[in-house]
Scaffold this motif. Structure first.
Motif, mmCIF file in Angstrom:
data_model
loop_
_atom_site.group_PDB
_atom_site.id
_atom_site.type_symbol
_atom_site.label_atom_id
_atom_site.label_comp_id
_atom_site.label_asym_id
_atom_site.label_seq_id
_atom_site.Cartn_x
_atom_site.Cartn_y
_atom_site.Cartn_z
ATOM 1 N N TYR A 241 0.798 -1.236 0.000
ATOM 2 C CA TYR A 241 0.000 0.000 0.000
ATOM 3 C C TYR A 241 0.826 1.278 0.000
ATOM 4 O O TYR A 241 0.269 2.374 -0.014
ATOM 5 N N HIS A 245 -0.668 4.676 7.936
ATOM 6 C CA HIS A 245 -1.700 5.708 8.064
ATOM 7 C C HIS A 245 -1.469 6.574 9.291
ATOM 8 O O HIS A 245 -1.195 6.055 10.374
ATOM 9 N N ALA A 383 -9.626 4.602 3.555
ATOM 10 C CA ALA A 383 -9.045 4.246 2.248
ATOM 11 C C ALA A 383 -8.535 5.467 1.486
ATOM 12 O O ALA A 383 -7.666 5.351 0.633
ATOM 13 N N LEU A 384 -9.069 6.639 1.805
ATOM 14 C CA LEU A 384 -8.574 7.855 1.159
ATOM 15 C C LEU A 384 -7.121 8.134 1.528
ATOM 16 O O LEU A 384 -6.476 8.984 0.933
ATOM 17 N N TYR A 386 -4.774 5.847 1.208
ATOM 18 C CA TYR A 386 -3.898 5.131 0.275
ATOM 19 C C TYR A 386 -3.546 6.055 -0.898
ATOM 20 O O TYR A 386 -4.324 6.936 -1.237
ATOM 21 N N GLN A 388 -3.318 7.757 -4.414
ATOM 22 C CA GLN A 388 -4.368 7.936 -5.438
ATOM 23 C C GLN A 388 -4.420 6.778 -6.437
ATOM 24 O O GLN A 388 -5.498 6.312 -6.787
ATOM 25 N N ARG A 391 -5.992 3.567 -4.694
ATOM 26 C CA ARG A 391 -7.054 3.609 -3.690
ATOM 27 C C ARG A 391 -8.413 3.141 -4.182
ATOM 28 O O ARG A 391 -9.235 2.692 -3.384
ATOM 29 N N THR A 392 -8.654 3.207 -5.506
ATOM 30 C CA THR A 392 -10.004 2.951 -5.985
ATOM 31 C C THR A 392 -10.556 1.609 -5.522
ATOM 32 O O THR A 392 -11.637 1.537 -4.952
ATOM 33 N N ILE A 395 -11.496 1.582 -1.663
ATOM 34 C CA ILE A 395 -12.576 2.363 -1.050
ATOM 35 C C ILE A 395 -13.735 1.446 -0.670
ATOM 36 O O ILE A 395 -14.389 1.622 0.342
ATOM 37 N N SER B 288 -11.178 5.728 -10.961
ATOM 38 C CA SER B 288 -9.868 6.078 -10.416
ATOM 39 C C SER B 288 -9.404 7.453 -10.868
ATOM 40 O O SER B 288 -8.344 7.912 -10.450
#
Lengths: 409, 409
Positions: A241, A245, A383-384, A386, A388, A391-392, A395, B288
């Motif tokens: 990842y 975080h 998840a935001l 991770y 860009q 991340r999709t 989420i 994405s």
């Protein structure tokens, strides 16, 4: 099968947690060990270093048999809320004993304190009000009010963080009329008193996070502080990842939200009280990172933790209206399984029919409990954090991730 | 002093705009030229390439005397809303003439069309309803309904984008009982018909933005398409802020907002209609980037522009409740000055006492008009597009930036 429970965050799982688990086994001599664990956001009002699934895996690898999620509604609450949610979850699963770490170390003292406080509730509440009126934060005022009572010196020191939690566990057991037997292990500093020979391999989770979030080259430094399985999981998480975080990576979303939200709308958010909504909207304009922001909003009245919890609720868009039912009746609506060993699975099978609440292993669209919605939203917000590019798919991972399973040989 | 007006976005100012301005000067022969310009978000529902202050500067350097901001409430509205706001702003400043570019090119045709449509409103509205029921988007249905009317072929073709805007300017003048005289210049493709020799130096703003947002090495390609002053301003903007603005850089905030907002809450946002709130919440999970997201939510019913406007209102947190008064009464509450030359300033001085609305040059905390709050919020949302390291001082720039001033020698 006899089940014992622990109430944990494992952020991340370290040697201190391992000794606490061993101690729990010695004290309770159960067949199966259940951890109720905070999800992606924690009691201190911050994102967990790694996701709840990875933390569940660390727990299973270290000897826990079943990891269930403490719902967001409780996991990010003050000690009383956190404790009641956790006890209600363990009680729902017919756990017979729990064991917690505390600075004090004697369970009878906790029981006495709860009894004493129940009998002197009115005197305490009046004193608490006075201390709060002086401008003290809630925990500080509680501690002062408590110490002003006659018998305080004979019971538990409620200015210590683990004593406070322990006290609330025992109080929750009492108030929920649960048959759970509490036990405690004395801890000193970062570790547990009984484990002297291992003292130099124990550091607090805070210390370990500092190393992880600092210079990556120092990752080796935590090798002696955590089980090898934790170490491997942390390395592998970062490889997958590209991040751990922490609040800084969520700061842009706070900046965004507070830049386009007016005080009246922000007032609907849980823990927006006494004009705090004006303060955060005003201070966000000049802060260029999370720490600067926290330092700008900090006052004597609010602890750092209390403010972080408020910011967590802003980030996850958690409203007073949503939370109201769970403050009224502090018990879980469901048992959400994050991970299990064969033994944990066997225990679940044994108690399944008696458990009066839904047991959720694989989440699907049928599950529409409002308490669960908050967990799902918390995972989306998490998840935001991770990068860009990846991340999709993450989420919506709440629906795509199945419980971690481990077979002990 | 006689004042003429133009209604613009200047995103960015290019040679076509220059010729439009020259044509306006020839047709109106005024003493002072006033541009009412969209702020940081535009009619197509997207962030402007560069900030409103930089675009105001480009306008002044190219021969405009006074640049005022079309408030967010109108700038991001459909043609009717956009046009009424703009005409009301120019009328407030006693502008006597306006001149707009159109595919048609004859002002009498526009006047006839407005008259014809006023007389046949009922027939048109019925036909429009039928076309919408067939599932067409509003602009497509309008165009079809219009073409089905008897006299349509004698008047303006309302399927052309600039004709539509021109029609709404003339209609707004009519409905607001304004004494403004409209003029139009014929444009073909990207440029204006009268300017044949310059055709190869004219490209649409869309084309220019494509070059700017694409490979930076191609920046030279726009040198022949824009005035030197625009070129310098674009270069200098990038040097200062390390970015141009486009939807992709705001996508994470949309992702965040839509990940933690439930449909009932999203329904309060302006332009959330017919279940669109469910659609965007559902589709955000698998997109994405911004284009993927737009492609996922696109249907026959909604134009790309209509959807982008909705997303803009989501980003800026603009609610139906806030917008309601301005859809009821489509006129500006104030005149916000973005930039002026000496001549523009002299004009303002001359008309100041007669102007019946507040003229805002330097914004301060006293200005608390609800329409203005939307502009301030839009600027804050826009500032989130700057890189994290420099954005802090820019979030509040609405209060810190004074109008651009240019002295022509």
């Amino acid at each position: 099968m006899k089940a014992a429970g622990v109430i944990v965050e494992y952020n991340p799982f370290h040697n201190g947690h391992y000794f606490h688990l061993q101690g729990t086994k010695e004290q309770t001599n159960a067949d199966v060990y259940i951890a109720v664990m905070s999800g992606n956001f924690l009691q201190r009002g911050e994102p967990a270093l790694v996701s709840k699934w990875t933390r569940a895996k660390m727990a299973l690898q270290a000897g826990v048999d079943l990891v269930i999620e403490l719902p967001y509604a409780f996991a990010t609450g003050k000690a009383e809320v956190f404790s009641n949610g956790a006890i209600s979850a363990l009680d729902t699963l017919f756990v017979s004993d729990i064991c917690f770490g505390s600075e004090h170390g004697s369970i009878d003292a906790f029981k006495n304190t709860v009894q004493y406080m129940t009998e002197n509730k009115q005197v305490f509440d009046e004193q608490l009000k006075k201390e709060i009126a002086k401008g003290y934060s809630f925990p500080k005022a509680s501690s002062l009010a408590y110490n002003s009572l006659d018998s305080a010196k004979y019971t538990v020191d409620l200015s210590m963080p683990n004593n406070i939690l322990g006290y609330h566990y025992v109080k929750a057991i009492h108030e929920q009329k649960s048959s759970i037997q509490p036990h405690t292990l004395k801890r000193t500093g970062a570790g547990y008193h009984d484990e002297k020979p291992f003292d130099n391999t124990i550091a607090s989770a805070t210390g370990i996070r500092k190393i992880l979030l600092g210079n990556n080259g120092e990752l080796n430094k935590i090798k002696s502080l955590v089980p090898e399985t934790t170490y491997d999981a942390l390395i592998s998480y970062y490889e997958s990842y590209q991040t751990y975080h922490h609040w800084d990576i969520y700061f842009p979303y706070l900046q965004y939200k507070l830049s386009v939200t007016d005080p009246a709308e922000l007032r609907t958010i849980y823990e927006a009280e006494e004009g705090l909504e004006y303060r955060v909207i005003d201070k966000i304009k000049d802060a260029s990172n999370f720490t600067e922001f926290m330092e700008a909003i900090k006052t004597k009245r609010y602890t750092w933790t209390r403010l972080q919890r408020f910011l967590t609720h802003i980030l996850t868009n958690t409203t007073k209206e949503e939370m109201a039912p769970y403050l009224e009746k502090m018990e879980v609506n469901y048992i959400r399984i994050l991970g299990m060993t064969d033994r944990g699975q066997a225990y679940l099978k044994e108690v399944k029919k008696k458990v009066e609440k839904p047991i959720i292993t694989n989440l699907n669209a049928k599950h529409d409990d409002p308490m669960l919605k908050m967990d799902i939203r918390a995972t989306r917000a998490y998840a935001l954090g991770y990068p860009q590019e990846i991340r999709t798919s993450l989420i919506n991972q709440e629906y795509r991730t199945t419980p971690v399973r481990i077979s002990h040989l």
